[in-house]
Design a protein around this motif. Structure first.
Motif, mmCIF file in Angstrom:
data_model
loop_
_atom_site.group_PDB
_atom_site.id
_atom_site.type_symbol
_atom_site.label_atom_id
_atom_site.label_comp_id
_atom_site.label_asym_id
_atom_site.label_seq_id
_atom_site.Cartn_x
_atom_site.Cartn_y
_atom_site.Cartn_z
ATOM 1 N N ALA A 340 0.795 -1.228 0.103
ATOM 2 C CA ALA A 340 0.040 0.171 0.096
ATOM 3 C C ALA A 340 1.030 1.218 0.050
ATOM 4 C CB ALA A 340 -0.829 -0.062 0.899
ATOM 5 N N GLY A 341 2.084 1.141 0.192
ATOM 6 C CA GLY A 341 3.053 2.217 0.108
ATOM 7 C C GLY A 341 3.696 2.711 -1.145
ATOM 8 N N MET A 342 3.421 1.842 -2.232
ATOM 9 C CA MET A 342 4.012 2.024 -3.435
ATOM 10 C C MET A 342 2.894 1.788 -4.593
ATOM 11 S SD MET A 342 6.390 -1.580 -3.791
ATOM 12 C CE MET A 342 7.661 -0.850 -2.653
ATOM 13 N N VAL A 343 3.364 2.021 -5.534
ATOM 14 C CA VAL A 343 2.422 1.743 -6.748
ATOM 15 C C VAL A 343 3.139 0.621 -7.452
ATOM 16 C CG1 VAL A 343 1.240 2.399 -8.931
ATOM 17 C CG2 VAL A 343 1.724 3.974 -6.813
ATOM 18 N N GLU A 345 2.629 -1.396 -9.938
ATOM 19 C CA GLU A 345 2.641 -1.215 -11.529
ATOM 20 C C GLU A 345 3.476 -0.285 -11.962
ATOM 21 O OE1 GLU A 345 1.156 -3.628 -13.578
ATOM 22 O OE2 GLU A 345 0.329 -4.771 -11.913
ATOM 23 N N LEU A 346 4.063 0.698 -11.221
ATOM 24 C CA LEU A 346 5.177 1.628 -11.816
ATOM 25 C C LEU A 346 6.557 0.922 -11.469
ATOM 26 C CD1 LEU A 346 3.672 4.867 -10.649
ATOM 27 C CD2 LEU A 346 3.692 4.092 -12.913
ATOM 28 N N ASP A 350 10.382 5.204 -10.409
ATOM 29 C CA ASP A 350 9.011 5.902 -10.323
ATOM 30 C C ASP A 350 8.937 5.956 -8.958
ATOM 31 O OD1 ASP A 350 8.834 6.596 -13.053
ATOM 32 O OD2 ASP A 350 7.475 4.912 -13.619
ATOM 33 N N VAL A 353 11.366 8.199 -6.469
ATOM 34 C CA VAL A 353 11.151 9.775 -6.787
ATOM 35 C C VAL A 353 9.801 10.186 -6.461
ATOM 36 C CG1 VAL A 353 13.204 9.721 -8.540
ATOM 37 C CG2 VAL A 353 10.720 9.692 -9.218
ATOM 38 N N MET A 354 8.510 9.392 -6.261
ATOM 39 C CA MET A 354 7.442 9.527 -6.179
ATOM 40 C C MET A 354 7.026 10.766 -4.884
ATOM 41 S SD MET A 354 4.504 7.061 -7.337
ATOM 42 C CE MET A 354 4.080 6.490 -5.711
ATOM 43 N N GLU A 355 7.816 10.697 -3.884
ATOM 44 C CA GLU A 355 7.744 11.485 -2.717
ATOM 45 C C GLU A 355 8.427 12.641 -2.859
ATOM 46 O OE1 GLU A 355 7.273 9.076 1.526
ATOM 47 O OE2 GLU A 355 9.124 9.626 0.783
ATOM 48 N N ARG A 407 13.909 5.035 0.107
ATOM 49 C CA ARG A 407 13.001 6.311 -0.450
ATOM 50 C C ARG A 407 13.100 7.412 0.755
ATOM 51 N NH1 ARG A 407 7.033 5.412 -2.584
ATOM 52 N NH2 ARG A 407 6.183 5.758 -0.711
ATOM 53 N N LEU B 224 3.007 11.306 -14.579
ATOM 54 C CA LEU B 224 3.495 10.342 -13.764
ATOM 55 C C LEU B 224 2.408 10.270 -12.321
ATOM 56 C CD1 LEU B 224 5.386 8.128 -12.565
ATOM 57 C CD2 LEU B 224 7.003 9.717 -11.474
ATOM 58 N N LEU B 231 -2.965 3.656 -11.043
ATOM 59 C CA LEU B 231 -2.433 2.362 -10.771
ATOM 60 C C LEU B 231 -2.378 1.799 -9.387
ATOM 61 C CD1 LEU B 231 0.419 2.313 -13.369
ATOM 62 C CD2 LEU B 231 -1.746 1.171 -13.582
ATOM 63 N N GLY B 232 -2.487 2.826 -8.563
ATOM 64 C CA GLY B 232 -2.370 2.507 -7.010
ATOM 65 C C GLY B 232 -2.917 3.645 -6.219
ATOM 66 N N GLU B 234 -3.826 4.069 -3.155
ATOM 67 C CA GLU B 234 -3.122 4.225 -1.772
ATOM 68 C C GLU B 234 -1.698 4.491 -1.786
ATOM 69 O OE1 GLU B 234 -4.066 0.738 1.527
ATOM 70 O OE2 GLU B 234 -4.489 0.185 -0.544
ATOM 71 N N GLY B 235 -1.114 3.861 -2.540
ATOM 72 C CA GLY B 235 0.393 4.118 -2.915
ATOM 73 C C GLY B 235 0.838 5.675 -3.256
ATOM 74 N N PHE B 238 -0.061 7.634 -0.229
ATOM 75 C CA PHE B 238 1.171 7.556 0.909
ATOM 76 C C PHE B 238 2.413 8.474 0.425
ATOM 77 C CE2 PHE B 238 4.538 5.626 3.145
ATOM 78 C CZ PHE B 238 3.999 5.321 4.357
ATOM 79 N N ALA B 239 2.616 8.399 -0.713
ATOM 80 C CA ALA B 239 3.736 9.161 -1.206
ATOM 81 C C ALA B 239 3.537 10.504 -1.417
ATOM 82 C CB ALA B 239 4.359 8.567 -2.749
#
Ligand SMILES: Nc1ncnc2c1ncn2[C@@H]1O[C@H](COP(=O)(O)OP(=O)(O)O)[C@@H](O)[C@H]1O
Ligand SMILES: [Mg+2]
Lengths: 504, 352
Positions: A340-343, A345-346, A350, A353-355, A407, B224, B231-232, B234-235, B238-239
């Motif tokens: 739940a903390g990441m996506v 499928e990416l 990705d 650096v998302m944060e 991250r 992005l 795609l998510g 929740e994720g 969270f980010a």
């Protein structure tokens, strides 16, 4: 003679061994508690008995006859009933309709006669319920009674209750226990699943303790104590990490003040939680799962809004801030559920650096080269076994956790929130995560470690706070803590240090 | 156990299989529709020749394919933007009409301006109108969690009623009495691109839209974010990505692009607004976006393909005397086959 005997039951889900050669015996007319932490395998064992899962190996014996229980229908025919954690009732139907549904489906039904029959059955089992009431209007406790009646109406001689008290308020728990005692008198056997010691002590005749999928022991409740049970429930081998020296804790970095929050169903999950984490220390939050840890972590991460109270990061009020504001304030966090903390499928890059996307975009455009370099560097530094272009979901649990740690830690946060950081990881990855947490402590970060694993808490924390039903029931320096005492606090048997704001 | 046990396992399809998907789709669709064609007393191979090959052979019919695909590419790309962000916009049809309405009005007031100015003003007008029409369902979804599939679908019929009211009221043609808006000014019309063909500048607009969306989705931070949210959620949350804002923007951009589709139909083909402007371009856009796998370039290709199917349906009915509905049936069959392929490629059957 036993009503039910389960011999050498093994059940595996992928890599997880949920039940490992479990032995379980149930006598006629006893209340038998199945005790164990979350994930110990209690539900799995009972779902096998009720025909919802099929065992990989082992034998189920009912009335001294080996049986094959392929579906709940088979189980019901053998006199086994189960009330699961999620009710299976039809809300617009009446109690009586729900009770007979699927059991007696003749085309024409005389509702009056059925209601009378259900009423007399309810009376026999001292279950207080109005057969003509519509289920939608009932409270959770009443719905549970309908489920119990449903099983008994199908002539269950064995009644399985999966964590029945989890959804009840204390008064309803008392009422439930009265019903169970009455059933015992009528010769019905009850299997009572719980992870709450005091309830098990109060209601059961015998207890079987499960831990990590294995049956540790079965004993008479009258010949044991809560602390002995606590030890059986949580005791594991300890890990090989050591903290270096006493904490240099001097400066409060994270202050939580009278924090309250609700869970997903709108029930209060956190009740006036207060604590302080200083720079250079690890505060461990110990507790049996489901006592508010999840909500606490989410509230501190900014993904759940508190109903009241304060969260101060370096004296700055952050209560109710969004996740990105939390990050900007210097609060780093890994999620409780890695997925739940990441996506997934990416790609790894990705996600990495998302944060901090703004640092990797130039006039809105992604700076692919910078992203690649940054990811390469972190992959090397944190020993992640993956390429930047891999999809994140293809990583193993350990590497996912490394990705999430990388991250966060690359930004040297002042505060690190780590809920269940090693859940589901193998020994090597666990040790890696432990060392990272200790390194952060050494660097002077304030680390909040939330874990259901007592050994982990004991090995890493400088101080330990125990949560029980959404409250901090005590805070101890690690040298005053031992498993037994913590076990009792975790099960709500003793509360100490009600004024939970720690003094150093 | 008396029978062998099988288990469905979730795994990604191997790369070589993914490449085969369009081919398998075509073959399966062909097999499934052949029966109907035979029943219509035609030879399926011949029918498919007229359907898919013949239109590409002649200059006029080839350009007609481009004409047909113009609104389809635009609605396809519109739906893509929304779907990428996990917002299931079924309302492209309505948003198209909103854009058409704006274009029909702007077209009557833009007398005597230069063509580039007219295009700029009317593209913006169509975009904004589509956006406005997409706004309410988007707000309901983002702030109250009302299912957008239902609300966007409902808003489609609402705009049709509004347009019908306008066309039968203030805009009714005073001479003929037809429910159609006044002709738009010469200056507001999209320039023709080829002689003896209806091909107009809207096709270029569609290609530009595809390029822009492709760039946004693959090259920008915003893109992005869109993908992460889709795609998510929740994720992404969270980010620290603002999920609601991102989804709202995706919904609005999607509506805007569909609005442009309405504009190009009014200003490039009809020169006035009619109630039957779109034979369901907005809905076909969903099929096109899905078939293109939400990849902007592939969506453009699949838009062209559907333009071919639409043109081919007419060719085949003229040549062999089968009903035009065959085209629609083929489209629908193809959608079902594609959906099935997308679902099944994620699984593999294992014997246990
Ligand atoms: N259907 C399932 N699929 C995969 N893993 C499962 C499934 N059910 C249970 N598990 C795993 O088996 C273990 C035991 O779970 P469970 O029996 O629910 O424990 P308990 O009821 O004691 O909390 C856990 O690690 C859980 O994640
Ligand atoms: Mg359970």
């Amino acid at each position: 003679m036993h009503v039910v005997e389960m011999r050498q039951i093994t059940k595996q889900f992928g890599d997880v061994i949920a039940n490992d050669r479990v032995e379980f015996q149930l006598k006629r007319g006893e209340i038998h508690a199945l005790l164990g932490e979350n994930g110990a395998g209690k539900t799995t064992l009972m779902r096998i008995l009720f025909g919802l899962y099929r065992e990989d190996s082992g034998e189920v014996i009912v009335d001294d006859q080996p049986v094959r229980i392929g579906s709940p229908k088979d189980a019901i025919a053998l006199g086994i009933g189960m009330v699961t954690q999620h009710f299976a009732l039809v809300p617009p139907f009446s109690v009586a309709e729900n009770v007979i549904m699927g059991y007696r489906d003749s085309l024409s039904m005389d509702m009056k006669a059925i209601e009378a029959e259900v009423a007399s059955s309810a009376k026999k089992f001292t279950i207080e319920i109005d057969p003509s009431a519509i289920v939608r209007h009932l409270s959770v406790g009443q719905k549970q009674r309908v489920e119990i009646l449903k099983a008994l109406f199908r002539e269950a001689r064995v009644l399985i209750l999966d964590e029945p008290t989890a959804v009840l308020v204390p008064q309803e728990v008392d009422a439930l226990f009265d019903i169970l005692r009455n059933l015992r008198e009528q010769g019905i056997s009850v299997i009572f699943i719980s992870h709450k010691l005091n309830e098990v002590m109060a209601i059961s005749d015998r207890v079987t303790v499960l831990r990590d999928g294995r049956a540790i022991s079965t004993i008479d409740t009258s010949s044991t104590t809560p602390s002995e049970l606590a030890k059986m429930m949580v005791g594991r081998e300890t890990f090989g990490v050591t903290r270096q020296g006493e904490a240099v804790a001097d400066q409060p970095i994270l202050q939580v003040e009278r924090l309250c929050a609700d869970d997903g169903r709108g029930l209060q999950a956190l009740k006036d939680i207060s604590f302080v984490v200083n720079s250079g220390e690890i505060l461990g939050i110990a507790g049996v799962g489901g006592n508010g840890q999840k909500e606490l972590a989410e509230t501190l991460c900014g993904t759940r809004q508190p109903t009241s109270g304060g969260i101060l990061v370096r004296d700055k009020q952050m209560s109710g801030a969004s996740p990105s504001e939390m990050t900007a304030a210097g609060l780093g966090r890994v999620p409780e559920d890695r997925h739940a903390g990441m996506v997934g499928e990416l790609t790894v890059a990705d996600n990495m650096v998302m944060e901090h996307l703004s640092r990797f975009t130039k006039r809105g455009m992604l700076d692919r080269k910078a992203i690649k370099n940054y990811t390469d560097q972190l992959i090397e530094q944190f020993q992640i076994k993956a390429k930047p272009s891999d999809r994140a979901r293809t990583l193993s649990g350990g590497n996912m956790q490394k990705l999430l740690l990388a991250r966060v830690l690359a930004n040297q946060p002042d505060v690190l929130i780590a809920p269940q950081p090693t859940r589901g990881l193998d020994v090597g990855a666990t040790e890696y995560v432990h060392n990272q947490l200790l390194e952060q402590r050494q660097r002077g970060a304030a680390v909040l470690l939330i874990s259901e694993d007592l050994d982990e808490i004991l090995a890493l924390s400088d101080r330990i706070a125990v949560v029980y039903e959404g409250e901090i029931v005590g805070v101890l320096p690690v040298h005053d803590a031992d498993i037994e005492r913590l076990g009792l606090m975790m099960s709500g048997v003793i509360k100490e240090n009600k004024d939970a704001v720690p003094q150093i | 156990m008396p029978f062998p046990k099988f288990r469905l396992e979730k795994t990604g399809a191997p790369m070589w299989f993914r490449g085969l998907i369009p081919v398998i789709t075509l073959v399966l669709t062909f097999i499934l529709t052949s029966g109907l064609i035979i029943w219509g007393k035609a030879n399926p191979f011949e029918a498919y020749y007229y359907f898919l090959i013949d239109p590409l052979a002649g200059r006029v019919s080839f350009l007609e394919v481009l004409v047909k695909s113009t609104p389809l590419i635009l609605t396809g790309i519109a739906v893509t933007v929304a779907f990428v962000a996990g917002y299931y916009n079924i309302g492209a049809e309505g948003q198209l009409y909103a854009g058409a309405l704006a274009a029909a009005w702007l077209g009557t007031v833009l007398e005597g301006v230069s063509t580039p100015v007219a295009i700029l003003v009317m593209v913006s007008g169509g975009f904004i109108a589509g956006m406005i029409w997409a706004l309410i369902p988007a707000l309901l979804r983002v702030y109250l969690n009302v299912d957008e599939v239902v609300t966007t679908l409902l808003t489609n019929s609402i705009i049709l009623f509004i347009i019908s009211a306008i066309l039968n009221g203030p805009w009714r043609d005073p001479q003929s009495g037809w429910p159609q808006s006044p002709e738009i000014a010469e200056a507001a019309r999209l320039p023709q691109l080829a002689e003896r063909s209806r091909l107009h500048f809207g096709f270029v607009i569609a290609l530009v839209a595809v390029a822009v969306i492709w760039f946004i989705l693959t090259r920008t931070g915003f893109g992005l974010k869109l993908r992460a949210v889709g795609l998510g959620k929740e994720g992404a949350r969270f980010a620290g990505i603002q999920v609601k804002r991102t989804m709202l923007l995706a919904a609005l951009i999607s509506g805007g692009l569909a609005g442009i589709a309405g504009y190009v139909e009014v200003a490039g083909i009809q020169y006035h607004l009619i109630g039957e402007l779109s034979p369901g371009y907005g809905y076909t856009g969903i099929i096109i976006a899905t078939m293109g796998g939400l990849n902007a370039l592939a969506v453009a290709a699949s838009g062209l393909f559907f333009g071919l199917v639409e043109t081919g349906a007419q060719t085949v009915s003229r040549a062999l005397g089968v009903p035009v509905y065959l085209g629609e049936i083929t489209q629908a069959t193809m959608l079902l086959v594609i959906l099935g392929m997308f679902l099944l490629q994620r699984y593999r059957i294992r014997r246990v």
